[in-house]
Scaffold this motif. Structure first.
Motif, PDB file in Angstrom:
ATOM      1  N   GLN A  88      19.372   2.417  93.468  1.00 36.34           N
ATOM      2  CA  GLN A  88      18.638   1.530  93.946  1.00 36.34           C
ATOM      3  C   GLN A  88      18.293   0.745  92.656  1.00 36.34           C
ATOM      4  O   GLN A  88      17.700   1.262  91.899  1.00 36.34           O
ATOM      5  CB  GLN A  88      17.326   1.860  94.715  1.00 36.34           C
ATOM      6  CG  GLN A  88      16.466   0.819  95.476  1.00 36.34           C
ATOM      7  CD  GLN A  88      15.318   1.114  95.736  1.00 36.34           C
ATOM      8  OE1 GLN A  88      14.433   2.267  95.674  1.00 36.34           O
ATOM      9  NE2 GLN A  88      14.884   0.645  97.337  1.00 36.34           N
ATOM     10  N   THR A 111      15.307  -4.768  92.564  1.00 37.73           N
ATOM     11  CA  THR A 111      14.976  -5.598  93.575  1.00 37.73           C
ATOM     12  C   THR A 111      14.764  -4.949  95.116  1.00 37.73           C
ATOM     13  O   THR A 111      14.925  -5.291  96.087  1.00 37.73           O
ATOM     14  CB  THR A 111      15.765  -6.771  93.764  1.00 37.73           C
ATOM     15  OG1 THR A 111      17.143  -6.350  94.086  1.00 37.73           O
ATOM     16  CG2 THR A 111      15.644  -7.565  92.491  1.00 37.73           C
ATOM     17  N   ASN A 112      14.819  -3.455  95.005  1.00 45.99           N
ATOM     18  CA  ASN A 112      14.905  -2.392  95.969  1.00 45.99           C
ATOM     19  C   ASN A 112      16.290  -2.519  96.749  1.00 45.99           C
ATOM     20  O   ASN A 112      16.384  -1.936  97.697  1.00 45.99           O
ATOM     21  CB  ASN A 112      13.746  -2.678  97.262  1.00 45.99           C
ATOM     22  CG  ASN A 112      12.383  -2.666  96.210  1.00 45.99           C
ATOM     23  OD1 ASN A 112      12.405  -1.764  95.309  1.00 45.99           O
ATOM     24  ND2 ASN A 112      11.196  -3.147  96.974  1.00 45.99           N
ATOM     25  N   LYS A 113      17.152  -3.284  96.188  1.00 46.43           N
ATOM     26  CA  LYS A 113      18.528  -3.173  96.887  1.00 46.43           C
ATOM     27  C   LYS A 113      19.280  -1.695  96.510  1.00 46.43           C
ATOM     28  O   LYS A 113      19.297  -1.618  95.373  1.00 46.43           O
ATOM     29  CB  LYS A 113      19.456  -4.443  96.558  1.00 46.43           C
ATOM     30  CG  LYS A 113      20.604  -4.540  97.225  1.00 46.43           C
ATOM     31  CD  LYS A 113      21.359  -5.749  96.953  1.00 46.43           C
ATOM     32  CE  LYS A 113      20.862  -6.977  97.853  1.00 46.43           C
ATOM     33  NZ  LYS A 113      21.803  -8.217  97.516  1.00 46.43           N
ATOM     34  N   TYR A 118      22.700   0.030  96.281  1.00 44.63           N
ATOM     35  CA  TYR A 118      24.107  -0.292  95.688  1.00 44.63           C
ATOM     36  C   TYR A 118      25.036   0.855  95.823  1.00 44.63           C
ATOM     37  O   TYR A 118      24.437   2.030  95.383  1.00 44.63           O
ATOM     38  CB  TYR A 118      24.052  -0.729  94.434  1.00 44.63           C
ATOM     39  CG  TYR A 118      23.473  -2.068  93.974  1.00 44.63           C
ATOM     40  CD1 TYR A 118      23.955  -3.288  94.335  1.00 44.63           C
ATOM     41  CD2 TYR A 118      21.894  -2.291  93.739  1.00 44.63           C
ATOM     42  CE1 TYR A 118      23.467  -4.441  94.095  1.00 44.63           C
ATOM     43  CE2 TYR A 118      21.399  -3.391  93.689  1.00 44.63           C
ATOM     44  CZ  TYR A 118      22.043  -4.486  93.602  1.00 44.63           C
ATOM     45  OH  TYR A 118      21.368  -5.540  93.601  1.00 44.63           O
ATOM     46  N   SER A 149      26.217  -2.999  99.156  1.00 43.61           N
ATOM     47  CA  SER A 149      24.942  -3.223  99.078  1.00 43.61           C
ATOM     48  C   SER A 149      24.132  -3.368 100.255  1.00 43.61           C
ATOM     49  O   SER A 149      24.711  -3.903 101.075  1.00 43.61           O
ATOM     50  CB  SER A 149      24.618  -4.198  97.978  1.00 43.61           C
ATOM     51  OG  SER A 149      24.690  -5.611  98.468  1.00 43.61           O
ATOM     52  N   TYR A 150      23.026  -2.916 100.244  1.00 44.36           N
ATOM     53  CA  TYR A 150      21.962  -2.922 101.516  1.00 44.36           C
ATOM     54  C   TYR A 150      20.771  -3.269 101.095  1.00 44.36           C
ATOM     55  O   TYR A 150      20.032  -2.336 100.073  1.00 44.36           O
ATOM     56  CB  TYR A 150      22.115  -1.935 102.165  1.00 44.36           C
ATOM     57  CG  TYR A 150      21.499  -1.936 103.536  1.00 44.36           C
ATOM     58  CD1 TYR A 150      21.919  -2.608 104.832  1.00 44.36           C
ATOM     59  CD2 TYR A 150      19.950  -1.325 103.564  1.00 44.36           C
ATOM     60  CE1 TYR A 150      21.329  -2.624 105.726  1.00 44.36           C
ATOM     61  CE2 TYR A 150      19.343  -1.490 104.937  1.00 44.36           C
ATOM     62  CZ  TYR A 150      20.045  -2.106 105.926  1.00 44.36           C
ATOM     63  OH  TYR A 150      19.108  -2.319 107.313  1.00 44.36           O
ATOM     64  N   GLN A 151      19.781  -4.333 101.438  1.00 43.63           N
ATOM     65  CA  GLN A 151      18.591  -4.494 101.004  1.00 43.63           C
ATOM     66  C   GLN A 151      17.586  -3.758 101.597  1.00 43.63           C
ATOM     67  O   GLN A 151      17.590  -4.027 102.969  1.00 43.63           O
ATOM     68  CB  GLN A 151      18.085  -6.009 101.054  1.00 43.63           C
ATOM     69  CG  GLN A 151      16.983  -6.345 100.719  1.00 43.63           C
ATOM     70  CD  GLN A 151      16.695  -6.407  99.218  1.00 43.63           C
ATOM     71  OE1 GLN A 151      17.550  -6.963  98.351  1.00 43.63           O
ATOM     72  NE2 GLN A 151      15.704  -5.446  98.713  1.00 43.63           N
ATOM     73  N   PRO A 182      13.511  -2.711 102.098  1.00 45.15           N
ATOM     74  CA  PRO A 182      12.072  -3.530 101.829  1.00 45.15           C
ATOM     75  C   PRO A 182      11.161  -2.749 100.760  1.00 45.15           C
ATOM     76  O   PRO A 182      10.441  -3.557 100.243  1.00 45.15           O
ATOM     77  CB  PRO A 182      11.498  -3.567 103.312  1.00 45.15           C
ATOM     78  CG  PRO A 182      12.140  -2.304 103.934  1.00 45.15           C
ATOM     79  CD  PRO A 182      13.273  -2.114 103.283  1.00 45.15           C
TER      80      PRO A 182
END
Length: 892
Positions: A568, A571-573, A575, A585-587, A589
């Protein structure tokens, strides 16, 4: 004209006479050769292990095409042609004694402690002077002389030295001189030779009647099998049953590279019946840590049962236990054979945590796994025993519960499975003889540490044809397995010839069909042994710019077999990072808490992982491009920083936190709810290990004061728990498998080491040596918990002990601090250790305490360390706040 005709007729007569004389000489030579061969049949003992027939000039210096000079264990036969040089005879008579002759060497057992050769030397009229001088030693009464006696009507002559010690024993029969340094063997030739084996041989094979040098080796399969059973400590060790797939002989040749080839074009016994030959397409299933591979092509399942039964004698112990197991546990072996696919593989590997490694049986299947599950269930029900099964990453591992099942199913060649742990990998069933070996195997094939990705093992394919049976032996790796099977005497003998054997790197033996087999001994082709020495040079291979704010999760892509990492960013994404950059990647929260865990939540063969934040859990399911992400409904007041997973129903999982709270995770909706009851609330040491007992999930909980519990999802302790242990604890217990039985291992700070059964019995308790009260102990498992060591440290000095409490090495005068050891078991029986003060700096050591690197590693998280046999390198991944780095250390 008359004169010319007369001269012409004389020329014709001369040519005719020359041809006649050549013919007579040729006939006499051929007749004498055949007479010698026929005479030998009478004097070849039936317990001869190996008979070598050669017309090579073995007295000459080694040449590129010489076989006997190169064959391991047989090269010393050159000494047998020098036996007459030190008897004080005329050197001119002995120098040419062996030239131009076909020789035979019989290798016989002398008791069960050693083997000795007997040499068969044909004599010609030109050897009369030598023979006369040799026999003249009978007239001497001092010095080197001959004494004689008669056995079975034959005169045995013994050459003794001035001290009265026998240095040579021989008999002469017609034109054959038979001799040995052992008088016992000469006696045996006369007393016990029935000619049963030798009469089956084609002695005087046309190959050795040619002018160019050639060598034939005849295998006495019955005698070898009998002798092997005498020198092997355990049944099935080093498998004398290999003899069943050897023909009676091999004709040998050598090439200029030093490689040797033995061929046979006569009928060969087939292991599983007359199956059709097929190419060796299984390299993706063979770990690089394999010492020997046995592979069988299967085209007709109906032939297997009769072929296996032929290998198991009717009144043998194996036949008895097979019949008993079939009756008690309702095992239909015919049903097993019907569900086998196109291949069967048996690997002897350096995997597992023992010096001799482990065995892995890999079987292509249709529904064989279902048959094994039925057997496992029946055995448990009939034996009133615990059914062992556990989740290992994406694999569900079971224990069969029946000793030597592979030998029962496939014959005595498959001995060595005191226990059988099994699972499926792709369309194959994998069975290992211990849990650590199976776990290591699954790691190796998952990360593509296999022959199909190795340049040196790919090179084997040029020696491998389509075959019914294939045996490949990586000789340096196979020696420890062979050594472990031998009695002490033969362990010493093997050690003495280790260099000679290791002169060849690989053996490839193939039975292509019922009419052809071939052995290749490769000098430098593949499989060179790994050195334990290191270059000590830490080299950066790659650096990927990637912000890292979570604990990295290292994994392998099942499609590409490439190493990847899930991290991670700031930005909390989330990878997925490959070799050069992020590929998916995945965002998210929120920030991840704890570690990403492998899981099997839905019915799919795809990789699945569970991740958690403070308010949600996420299921990651592998897809072609990355992962499909399924999110749970939001929750609050649940701390999933540390938790264990109990898979105890078809519809839900139980997540058990380090405070003893239990939460149910619905498999369909991912909804997380508090369970109706939880374990007794306390703070437990993590990570929390879980296991299945009688198909029910249990979590292993230990608090700092030594209260050990084994509880189910409802917080109920299994009978025998909790157990109260002495001392203060700062580390979670670990599970250890031993011959199919799980034990709990716990170590206190003060050095109390416990071994506890899953019914709560304390099997073993010992106080480790503690030099002073400042010394504290910790147990250090690998990341997969398939092996462990012990750290003893006072903050400035530390010692590493193995699981048997033997000291591996010690380090002194280190910078003061809270010492921590990360322990890594690598795929080629290599072990290394990363020592830190609990900070971000790691120093690498081998198992002797030698430094592996010219500089320390710096990593914000525990480094990932693996071994690449293909490149003979240790590979290391480290992380920083801004990058993921890959390093290597080259093995010399």
């Amino acid at each position: 004209m008359l004169l010319e005709n007369t001269m012409l007729n004389m020329k014709k007569a001369s040519l005719f006479l020359s041809a006649f004389l050549v013919g007579i000489v040729g006939y006499l030579f051929y007749s004498n050769s055949k007479t010698s061969d026929a005479m030998m049949n009478t004097f070849i003992s039936d317990n001869t292990l190996v008979l070598i027939e050669t017309n090579e000039a073995i007295q000459a210096s080694e040449t590129d095409t010489s076989v006997l000079h190169k064959l391991p264990l047989f090269a010393d036969l050159i000494n047998e042609v020098k036996r007459f040089d030190n008897l004080g005879l005329n050197q001119e008579l002995t120098t040419h004694l062996f030239e131009g002759k076909k020789l035979f060497f019989a290798i016989l057992p002398l008791g069960k402690e050693q083997i000795q050769p007997v040499t068969y030397l044909p004599l010609s009229p030109k050897d009369d002077a030598f023979l006369e001088e040799l026999l003249s030693l009978k007239t001497k009464v001092t010095g080197t002389r001959i004494i004689s006696h008669t056995t079975e009507g034959e005169q045995i002559s013994e050459v003794i030295n001035p001290q009265g010690k026998i240095i040579l024993s021989f008999i002469i029969k017609d034109k054959l001189l038979i001799y040995s340094t052992s008088s016992i063997l000469i006696e045996d030739l006369l007393l016990h030779s029935q000619g049963k084996w030798s009469k089956e041989l084609a002695l005087g094979n046309t190959a050795t009647n040619q002018d160019n040098g050639s060598t034939v080796i005849y295998w006495n399969k019955e005698a070898i099998t009998h002798f092997a059973k005498l020198v092997l400590e355990k049944e099935g060790g080093a498998n004398p049953y290999l003899m069943t797939i050897l023909p009676n002989y091999h004709f040998w040749s050598a090439n200029k590279n030093g490689d040797l080839t033995g061929t046979n074009n006569t009928t060969t016994n087939l292991f599983f019946g007359k199956q059709e030959a097929q190419p060796l397409n299984c390299l993706a299933f063979i770990p690089n840590a394999t010492g020997s591979l046995s592979h069988w092509a299967i085209s007709d399942n109906s032939l297997i049962e009769d072929a296996v039964n032929d290998q198991i004698p009717a009144k043998s112990g194996l036949r008895n236990i097979k019949t008993k197991a079939s009756a008690e546990f309702d095992i239909d072996f015919s049903d097993i054979y019907e569900n086998i696919g196109k291949e069967i593989m048996l690997c002897h590997t350096t995997l597992g945590n023992t010096d001799t490694g482990g065995q892995v049986l890999v079987i292509q299947q249709t529904t064989l796994i279902e048959k094994l599950d039925e057997i496992s269930k029946n055995i448990a029900e009939n034996s009133n025993a615990s059914v062992f099964s556990m989740q290992y990453g994406n694999f569900l591992v079971h224990r069969l519960g029946l000793k030597e099942f592979p030998a029962m199913a496939f014959g005595p060649y498959f001995f060595g499975f005191q226990e059988s742990f099994y699972t499926t990998y792709k369309d194959h069933v994998v069975i290992a003889n211990n849990l650590q070996t199976l776990q290591d195997y699954l790691q190796a094939v998952s990360k593509n540490d296999v022959w199909s990705s190795s340049v040196k093992y790919q090179a084997l394919l040029k020696y491998c044809k389509a075959a019914n049976t294939t045996l490949i032996c990586d000789i340096p790796k196979a020696i420890p397995f062979l050594n472990s099977s031998l009695n002490n005497r033969w362990k010493t003998i093997l050690s003495s010839v280790k260099d000679e054997v290791n002169a060849f790197s690989t053996l490839v033996y193939q039975v292509e069909n019922e009419h052809h087999s071939e052995i290749n001994l490769l000098k430098n082709g593949v499989g060179t042994s790994s050195s334990s020495k290191y270059s000590n040079k830490l080299v950066k291979l790659a650096s990927i710019e990637q912000a890292v704010s979570s604990i990295p999760f290292y994994l392998y892509n099942p499609s590409t077999k490439k190493a990847e990492v899930l991290v991670q960013g700031t930005t909390n994404k989330l990878y997925l990072v490959g070799e050069k950059s992020s590929t998916w990647s995945y965002q998210l929260p929120d920030k991840l808490v704890g570690v990403i865990k492998p899981i099997k939540l839905i019915k799919s063969d795809a990789q699945q992982f569970l991740a958690a934040t403070a308010t949600q859990v996420y299921l990651l399911i592998r897809t072609e491009k990355g992962f499909e992400v399924k999110e749970s409904p939001s929750f609050s007041s649940i701390n999933l920083t540390e938790y264990g997973i109990l898979d105890d129903s078809n519809t839900a999982l139980t997540l058990l936190t380090k405070t003893g709270q239990a939460y149910r995770l619905d498999k369909a909706t991912l909804r997380l709810t508090k369970a109706s009851s939880s374990a007794t609330l306390s703070t437990y040491l993590t990570p929390i290990s879980t296991l299945l007992i009688n198909s029910k999930g249990y979590a292993l909980l230990l608090d700092p004061n030594g209260k050990l519990s084994l509880v189910n999802a409802a917080g109920q302790a299994i009978q025998g728990f909790p157990v109260r242990l002495k001392g203060i604890y700062k580390q979670a217990p670990i599970l250890e498998e031993n011959n199919g039985t799980l034990f709990i291992r716990v170590l206190s700070e003060q050095g109390q080491l416990y071994k506890i059964a899953t019914d709560g019995r304390i099997v073993d308790e010992q106080q480790l040596f503690r030099p002073n009260n400042e010394e504290k102990f910790s147990i250090c498992p690998t990341d997969k918990q398939n092996d462990w060591v012990i750290l003893r440290s006072d903050g400035k000095n530390c010692s590493i002990l193995d699981k048997n409490t033997n000291e591996l090495f010690s380090l002194s005068n280190l910078p003061y601090g809270n010492k921590q050891i990360q322990f890594y078991r690598l795929g080629n029986s290599l072990r290394c250790f990363a020592l830190s003060n609990g900070w971000t700096t790691y120093h690498l050591y081998d198992e002797k305490g030698n430094s592996l690197s010219d500089k320390p590693l710096v990593s914000t998280s525990r480094p990932s360390i693996t071994y690449s046999e293909s490149y003979n390198k240790i590979l290391i991944n480290t992380t920083s706040a801004t990058s993921i780095d890959t390093w290597s250390i080259k093995l010399k």
